[in-house]
Motif scaffolding. Structure first.
Motif, mmCIF file in Angstrom:
data_model
loop_
_atom_site.group_PDB
_atom_site.id
_atom_site.type_symbol
_atom_site.label_atom_id
_atom_site.label_comp_id
_atom_site.label_asym_id
_atom_site.label_seq_id
_atom_site.Cartn_x
_atom_site.Cartn_y
_atom_site.Cartn_z
ATOM 1 N N ASN A 3 0.843 -1.191 0.000
ATOM 2 C CA ASN A 3 0.000 0.000 0.000
ATOM 3 C C ASN A 3 0.876 1.237 0.000
ATOM 4 N N ARG A 96 -9.411 8.187 9.440
ATOM 5 C CA ARG A 96 -8.722 8.012 8.159
ATOM 6 C C ARG A 96 -7.734 9.167 7.974
ATOM 7 N N THR A 100 -7.646 9.761 0.240
ATOM 8 C CA THR A 100 -8.718 8.913 -0.295
ATOM 9 C C THR A 100 -8.189 7.742 -1.101
ATOM 10 N N TYR A 103 -6.967 4.476 0.694
ATOM 11 C CA TYR A 103 -7.967 3.524 1.188
ATOM 12 C C TYR A 103 -8.692 2.811 0.055
ATOM 13 N N LYS A 104 -8.735 3.416 -1.122
ATOM 14 C CA LYS A 104 -9.370 2.768 -2.265
ATOM 15 C C LYS A 104 -8.650 1.481 -2.649
ATOM 16 N N LYS A 107 -8.529 -3.491 1.231
ATOM 17 C CA LYS A 107 -9.732 -4.197 1.632
ATOM 18 C C LYS A 107 -10.219 -3.621 2.961
ATOM 19 N N GLU A 108 -11.515 -3.715 3.180
ATOM 20 C CA GLU A 108 -12.079 -3.208 4.430
ATOM 21 C C GLU A 108 -11.476 -3.917 5.642
ATOM 22 N N SER A 109 -11.172 -5.194 5.459
ATOM 23 C CA SER A 109 -10.576 -5.949 6.570
ATOM 24 C C SER A 109 -9.184 -5.420 6.919
ATOM 25 N N ASP A 110 -8.438 -4.965 5.891
ATOM 26 C CA ASP A 110 -7.115 -4.392 6.139
ATOM 27 C C ASP A 110 -7.223 -3.038 6.819
ATOM 28 N N ILE A 111 -8.235 -2.256 6.430
ATOM 29 C CA ILE A 111 -8.444 -0.946 7.035
ATOM 30 C C ILE A 111 -8.798 -1.104 8.513
ATOM 31 N N ALA A 112 -9.602 -2.131 8.820
ATOM 32 C CA ALA A 112 -10.053 -2.339 10.199
ATOM 33 C C ALA A 112 -8.995 -3.002 11.079
ATOM 34 N N GLN A 113 -7.970 -3.601 10.466
ATOM 35 C CA GLN A 113 -6.956 -4.325 11.245
ATOM 36 C C GLN A 113 -6.218 -3.389 12.201
#
Length: 408
Positions: A3, A96, A100, A103-104, A107-113
């Motif tokens: 990322n 965040r 932008t 984050y695009k 994955k949502e799971s990576d963002i929430a980790q």
């Protein structure tokens, strides 16, 4: 895939300091954890364990920045002074803090980790009656960032290394970064003005795109020697530096909010079919390389009025044809959000071809480069006898290398 974060520049640092002041300042740190990374901590004389001990139980008094460095002061020394390097960033759980496009790609799971991938240290504040605990993490995939401990009173942190060796910040130090300061420094040096702007010992926080943007607004050629400009031209440059840096910081480095007439909005994607070759004003965009650094400029506006460094290499913009034939390869500059870097080769630049080296020579060069501080000024690098170049370090996840972040 690795990322990528916004370019490191004073604008990206200002963004993080904004969030730290909002969420962390005034809180007491209940717990902290740090890995023992010899690059991020060890190369600046500390360790993960020492950082842990410095944070635990301390109250965060303030957060500040100078150029590409930022810090948090605690109720007792030592204090943390940080530099993002190429891919460093500060994350706050539930906030965040990046841009932008970052984050695009996730994955949502990576963002929430939590803690996030590639963390070097993370902390949690005390719970109190009004607010839930705040969780903060410093991450760095490529490990060019630096986290150090500075032993001094919190209000004198800028009078100690590494901040004391750096020049004034155009936004933070308005009373120091004056027109007369800039004129005196430019007249005392005989280097291309682009190199002058990137020298952190002269001015803190200016990276590659910021230097190009200011020179465009000042209508100065990037390769003209710094001591050949008139007082009127230096006045324009001073105004341009103040304008570009202040506006970018005010927008927290969010390039979506930069003016459309800025060079920044149209410089990316060189060599891509359909990439911009002109500004909205109709001025042609061109690129020039000296010493391995790419400068984007508008030759119709940025005229030479004095001596120019010899050996400048013009880079034609070659669009890919649709006929199926391969056009001449051009290493493209990625479209990016904010940066960074830097005396830090922040953007995906066209590098000058280098003679082939044996495996033994290459290994020796890599070993030597790995020990060079990432934020050395150009004169310091010259004294070391080699040009600044990114060092390839081990990355946990496989991905395409893009120099989209500052180095330490």
């Amino acid at each position: 895939m690795l990322n990528e974060l916004p370019l490191t520049s004073s604008t990206a640092v200002a963004r993080i300091v904004h969030y730290l002041r909002q969420r962390l300042v005034g809180k007491t740190i209940a717990n902290a954890a740090a890995i023992d990374d010899n690059s991020v901590f060890g190369k600046v004389g500390t360790s993960g364990k020492e950082v842990e001990e410095a944070l635990k139980g301390k109250k965060v008094i303030s957060a500040g920045s100078q150029g590409k460095y930022f810090w948090i002061t605690l109720d007792k020394p030592p204090h943390l002074v940080m530099h993002f390097g190429m891919t460093g960033w500060v994350h706050i759980n539930g906030e965040r803090t990046a841009y932008t496009n970052y984050y695009k790609k996730m994955k949502e799971s990576d963002i929430a980790q939590w803690p996030p991938k590639f963390w070097k240290f993370h902390l949690t504040t005390d719970d109190d009656d009004d607010d839930a605990p705040v969780q903060v993490a410093f991450t760095d995939a490529r490990r060019f960032g630096r986290v150090r401990l500075v032993h001094c009173p919190g209000d004198s942190i800028r009078r100690h290394s590494p901040l004391v060796e750096n020049g004034p910040d155009p936004v933070v130090d308005k009373g120091v970064f004056t027109e007369s300061y800039l004129r005196d420094k430019m007249k005392s040096r005989h280097v291309p003005v682009k190199a002058f702007l990137l020298d952190q010992a002269m001015i803190s926080g200016i990276g590659n795109w910021v230097a190009d943007e200011t020179l465009y607004h000042a209508r100065l050629h990037p390769e003209q020697y710094s001591d050949t400009f008139s007082d009127a031209e230096i006045k324009r440059l001073h105004e341009a530096v103040r304008y570009v840096c202040q506006l970018a910081v005010d927008k927290l480095g969010d390039s979506d909010q930069f003016p459309d007439h800025w060079l920044f909005k149209h410089r990316w994607g060189k060599g891509d079919k359909g990439a911009a070759t002109k500004l909205p004003s109709g001025e042609k965009i061109a690129f020039i390389t000296v010493g391995g650094r790419t400068s984007c400029y508008a030759p119709g506006v940025q005229k030479k009025t004095g001596a120019v460094v010899p050996g400048a290499k013009a880079e034609p913009v070659i669009e890919k044809s649709g006929s199926g034939k391969k056009s001449k390869a051009v290493k493209k500059e990625p479209k990016q959000e904010d940066d960074d870097d830097d005396d830090e080769e922040e953007e995906g630049e066209v590098e000058e071809k280098k003679p082939k080296r044996s495996r033994k020579q290459a290994a020796a060069a890599i070993k030597e480069e790995a020990e060079e501080p990432d934020d050395m000024s150009p004169p310091a690098k010259k004294r070391r006898g080699k040009a600044a170049a990114p060092v390839k370090e081990e990355v946990v996840e496989e991905g395409r290398r893009r120099s989209t972040r500052l180095r330490k």
